[in-house]
Scaffold this active site. Structure first.
Site, PDB file in Angstrom:
ATOM      1  N   ARG A  63      -2.111  -6.772   2.496  1.00  0.00           N
ATOM      2  CA  ARG A  63      -0.696  -6.728   2.144  1.00  0.00           C
ATOM      3  C   ARG A  63      -0.066  -8.008   2.670  1.00  0.00           C
ATOM      4  O   ARG A  63      -0.157  -8.308   3.860  1.00  0.00           O
ATOM      5  CB  ARG A  63      -0.043  -5.496   2.778  1.00  0.00           C
ATOM      6  N   GLU A  92       8.172  -3.384  -7.255  1.00  0.00           N
ATOM      7  CA  GLU A  92       7.239  -2.265  -7.290  1.00  0.00           C
ATOM      8  C   GLU A  92       6.658  -2.063  -8.689  1.00  0.00           C
ATOM      9  O   GLU A  92       7.380  -2.043  -9.683  1.00  0.00           O
ATOM     10  CB  GLU A  92       7.932  -0.978  -6.843  1.00  0.00           C
ATOM     11  N   ARG A  96      -3.982  -1.178   4.985  1.00  0.00           N
ATOM     12  CA  ARG A  96      -4.141  -2.533   4.468  1.00  0.00           C
ATOM     13  C   ARG A  96      -3.897  -3.511   5.609  1.00  0.00           C
ATOM     14  O   ARG A  96      -3.030  -3.275   6.454  1.00  0.00           O
ATOM     15  CB  ARG A  96      -3.137  -2.810   3.341  1.00  0.00           C
TER      16      ARG A  96
END
Length: 211
Positions: free
Chosen positions: A81, A89, A133
Site C-alpha cells: 500500500r 476507490e 499490506r
C-alpha cells in the site's frame, strides 16, 4: 557492570540484566518482567524499535491507484500500500454490495500501471496496515512513485484522521499544486477524498455521480 549500564545498552543484554536480578535475590519469574519493563522505559529511543526495511523487485500487479504487488528479488510476492497517499476507490461491488467505485479510479489505476507494472522498483517499507499490506514508498529510477501519483493529480495526500497517515508532509504541497493546475482528478467537478467517499457513499449510501 552495573544494572543501569546493562539496561541502557538495549535488549541485547536481556540475559545479563536478568542474571543481575538473580544475583541480587529476585525470583526468576520476577526477573524477566522487571528486565522487560526496564528495557522499555530506560533504553535509548529507537534501541529496540525496527526501522524501515528496503527491498527491490518487479511490480507484477496493480490493484488500484495506491496498491501493487511486488515480486521481490527473493521471489516472494509482497502486497504493498503506497504510503502518504490515497487514490480514488475502485468498485468492490462484486465482493461487498454498495461499495461503488469513485470517479477517476480507473484512470488512477491506469496511470500507476503505466509507470510501474513490469518495472523494477525499490521499496522503503514502514509497517503492515490492518489488511496486512506493507505500507511503502516506491521508487522508480530513484524518483518517488507516491509523489508522482499526487503530482499528476491521480491521488490525494492522505489526510485522513487529521493526517495520521501522512508520513511525507511534502505530498500535501504537491496536491495543492495539482489542484491549481487542474490536472487529473482535479479537472473534474467536486472531487471527493477517498476517506470521505468511504464514509458518505459506502457507509451512508450517498454517492457522487460518475465521471
Amino acid at each position: 557492570m552495573t544494572l543501569a549500564e546493562l539496561v541502557t545498552q538495549g535488549s541485547s543484554n536481556f540475559r545479563e540484566a536478568s542474571a543481575w536480578f538473580s544475583r541480587n535475590g529476585f525470583r526468576k519469574g520476577t526477573c524477566a518482567w522487571m528486565v522487560v519493563g526496564l528495557l522499555m522505559t530506560l533504553a535509548p529511543a529507537g534501541a529496540t524499535a525496527a526501522g524501515p526495511t528496503e527491498t527491490k523487485g518487479k511490480v507484477v500487479y496493480v490493484d488500484d491507484g495506491d496498491t501493487v504487488v511486488l515480486l521481490s528479488s527473493e521471489r516472494v510476492q509482497i502486497k504493498m500500500r503506497l504510503s502518504s497517499i490515497d487514490a480514488p476507490e475502485s468498485s468492490h461491488t462484486t465482493k461487498e454490495e454498495g461499495r461503488v467505485g469513485q470517479p477517476f479510479a480507473d484512470k488512477s489505476k491506469q496511470y500507476l500501471s503505466s509507470m510501474v507494472k513490469g518495472r523494477d522498483v525499490a521499496a522503503k517499507c514502514f509497517e503492515p496496515d490492518r489488511y496486512e499490506r506493507q505500507v511503502c514508498e516506491l521508487f522508480l529510477n530513484g524518483e518517488s512513485v507516491n509523489r508522482a501519483m499526487v503530482r499528476a493529480g491521480f491521488a490525494w495526500a492522505n489526510k485522513a484522521n487529521h493526517g495520521r497517515y501522512l508520513r511525507d508532509r511534502s505530498v500535501a504541497e504537491l496536491q495543492e499544486d495539482a489542484e491549481r493546475r487542474k490536472v487529473g482528478l482535479w479537472a473534474g467537478r467536486n472531487p471527493v477524498a477517498p476517506w470521505l467517499w468511504r464514509k458518505q457513499c459506502w457507509q451512508g449510501g450517498v454517492c457522487a455521480s460518475a465521471e
